[in-house]
Design an enzyme around this catalytic site. Structure first.
Site, mmCIF file in Angstrom:
data_model
loop_
_atom_site.group_PDB
_atom_site.id
_atom_site.type_symbol
_atom_site.label_atom_id
_atom_site.label_comp_id
_atom_site.label_asym_id
_atom_site.label_seq_id
_atom_site.Cartn_x
_atom_site.Cartn_y
_atom_site.Cartn_z
ATOM 1 N N HIS A 244 42.784 43.314 34.584
ATOM 2 C CA HIS A 244 43.162 41.972 35.079
ATOM 3 C C HIS A 244 44.500 42.048 35.813
ATOM 4 O O HIS A 244 44.650 41.512 36.924
ATOM 5 C CB HIS A 244 43.265 41.013 33.884
ATOM 6 C CG HIS A 244 43.536 39.588 34.245
ATOM 7 N ND1 HIS A 244 42.601 38.584 34.123
ATOM 8 C CD2 HIS A 244 44.641 38.992 34.737
ATOM 9 C CE1 HIS A 244 43.124 37.442 34.541
ATOM 10 N NE2 HIS A 244 44.356 37.662 34.916
ATOM 11 N N GLU A 248 44.983 41.783 40.084
ATOM 12 C CA GLU A 248 45.852 40.741 40.658
ATOM 13 C C GLU A 248 46.905 41.375 41.573
ATOM 14 O O GLU A 248 47.115 40.931 42.712
ATOM 15 C CB GLU A 248 46.521 39.966 39.514
ATOM 16 C CG GLU A 248 47.546 38.941 39.925
ATOM 17 C CD GLU A 248 46.962 37.826 40.779
ATOM 18 O OE1 GLU A 248 45.744 37.543 40.657
ATOM 19 O OE2 GLU A 248 47.714 37.254 41.603
ATOM 20 N N LYS A 251 45.464 42.676 44.835
ATOM 21 C CA LYS A 251 45.138 41.592 45.793
ATOM 22 C C LYS A 251 46.409 41.152 46.515
ATOM 23 O O LYS A 251 46.427 41.001 47.732
ATOM 24 C CB LYS A 251 44.492 40.405 45.063
ATOM 25 C CG LYS A 251 43.064 40.650 44.611
ATOM 26 C CD LYS A 251 42.395 39.367 44.133
ATOM 27 C CE LYS A 251 43.058 38.857 42.857
ATOM 28 N NZ LYS A 251 42.415 37.616 42.366
ATOM 29 N N ASN A 252 47.492 40.973 45.755
ATOM 30 C CA ASN A 252 48.755 40.541 46.378
ATOM 31 C C ASN A 252 49.257 41.575 47.378
ATOM 32 O O ASN A 252 49.636 41.233 48.498
ATOM 33 C CB ASN A 252 49.827 40.331 45.301
ATOM 34 C CG ASN A 252 49.505 39.168 44.386
ATOM 35 O OD1 ASN A 252 48.715 38.294 44.714
ATOM 36 N ND2 ASN A 252 50.101 39.172 43.195
#
Ligand SMILES: O=S(=O)(c1ccc(O)cc1O)N1Cc2ccccc2C1
Length: 405
Positions: A244, A248, A251-252
């Site tokens: 998780h 994240e 993606k950033n």
């Protein structure tokens, strides 16, 4: 829920919220799971789950009125009341096979009921933003509350998952020596590199879909001496939590790189350095996405700042890689849950480093649990009360008394 029901629940809430939640370490989860007894787990959980629920429910009750009145927050509170009630039904029950089976199915029902709690609370924050002016103190209270509320939820789901995975019966394993490296949702030989690659490939898929290109990945392992021994990068951890966080961050970073280097087609790669020390295991993800100014970095972990209207499902094909939603604050909670952390270090004009810290020793990887107590309620009640005799403090003694009432 009838008035009489509510009355009895609130008495039970007062009872269970007097107890502090008991943090378990990853080592304790493992040791228990190695020769797990469903009965012992049942006896522990029918007390510990109501304690954790009651502690956070007392805090929900302290939220600023105008948030508490939001329809979404009322809905979430109702789910918690129902789930609390359903578990305390088991308080006096014999641990017969029938009861153990019923307990497991109730836990599954409760986990399903609470599936959308994060989104629903975010909706509540949005309703508040759109209906009231939110002053700085309210925003601070909401930030404090949501960090504790989501951490509490992570911990409750961890306990439920361990029990249902160990005793839920779906396991293919016939009674006999268990060869699996998994103890519930904990992987005792979690291969960090493969979790990194999984998260990268899935984020890259979204990036390719949206930008028709994506940055490459470089993985550096900082210890040279053990390179040949791959297993040295195994840790005892919950792979879904690590995934998780990494998904994240990827993606950033991908969005940053693709937006910063728009036109050209050779994008600077994202690099991950894995460092294994005596105390910490660190994963440092570095991108050359141009970074952001310090004033903005502060906002990235704020729930109020990152709560924006959800894009309508119609343009779902343009799934944004990053930029809104609770990805970073929740990822930081996953890191902190077992006493690790997640920090961002951005250099505007160059790029951003994101570091995930994890405990190297599983006996030090203790759950970090919010505890409801007098100081908690004081935090929410900064307004100075006027008036009646009970808090007309004439000296320190009285002042102390008025605070405890
Ligand atoms: O703020 S960031 O530096 C940034 C934040 C977190 C992270 O994990 C990686 C990052 O790179 N970055 C996110 C983003 C999105 C769109 C356009 C430009 C940028 C810049």
């Amino acid at each position: 829920l009838t008035a009489r029901k509510l009355q009895s629940i609130s008495k039970m809430l007062d009872f269970y919220s007097q107890f502090n939640p008991s943090p378990l370490s990853i080592k304790k989860f493992i040791d228990f799971g190695l020769n797990a007894s469903e009965q012992k787990s049942f006896v522990f959980l029918r007390k510990e789950l109501p304690v954790r629920l009651a502690n956070i429910m007392k805090e929900i009750a302290l939220l600023p009125e105008n948030l508490l009145r939001m329809p979404s927050v009322t809905a979430v509170n109702d789910w918690y009341m129902r789930s609390f009630q359903e578990i305390i039904e088991f308080e006096k029950r014999e641990a017969s096979d029938k009861t153990l089976e019923h307990f497991c199915s109730e836990l599954v029902k409760i986990r399903n009921r609470h599936t959308d709690v994060v989104e629903t609370m975010a909706q509540g924050v949005l309703e508040l933003k759109e209906s009231h002016d939110v002053d700085h103190h309210t925003e601070h209270s909401i930030q404090y509350f949501l960090d504790r509320f989501y951490m509490s939820r992570i911990s409750i789901r961890m306990l439920i998952n361990q029990h249902t995975l160990l005793f839920g019966g779906q396991l293919e394993s016939a009674p006999g020596p268990n060869q699996s490296k998994y103890i519930g949702c904990i992987d005792t030989q979690c291969d960090i590199v493969s979790v990194i690659k999984d998260a990268y490939e899935n984020a890259r898929f979204l990036c390719d879909q949206y930008y028709l290109a994506s940055p490459d990945l470089i993985i550096n392992e900082s210890q040279h001496k053990q390179l040949e021994d791959e297993s040295c990068l195994n840790i005892v951890y919950v792979p879904s939590h690590l995934y998780h966080m990494l998904f994240e961050l990827f993606k950033n970073s991908m969005r940053a790189v693709m937006e910063y280097h728009g036109s050209q087609d050779n994008y600077p790669p994202i690099s991950i350095t894995i460092a294994r020390g005596k105390e910490d295991i660190c994963l440092k993800m570095s991108d050359k996405g141009g970074g952001i100014g310090r004033s903005t970095t502060d906002h990235l972990f704020k729930y109020m700042y990152s709560t924006a209207p959800q894009p309508s499902k119609s343009d779902a094909h343009t799934v944004p890689l990053a930029g809104y939603g609770y990805g970073l604050p929740i990822s930081r909670l996953y890191a902190r849950y077992f006493h690790g952390d997640l920090i961002l270090l951005s250099c505007e004009g160059d790029g951003t480093d994101a570091v995930i810290y994890m405990k190297a020793l599983s006996n030090e990887a203790n759950e970090l649990l919010p505890i409801f107590n007098k100081t908690t309620s004081k935090f929410y009640r900064t307004v100075v009360q006027t008036g009646d005799w009970s808090n007309q403090a004439t000296n320190i003694g009285d002042r102390q008394l008025s605070q405890n009432i």
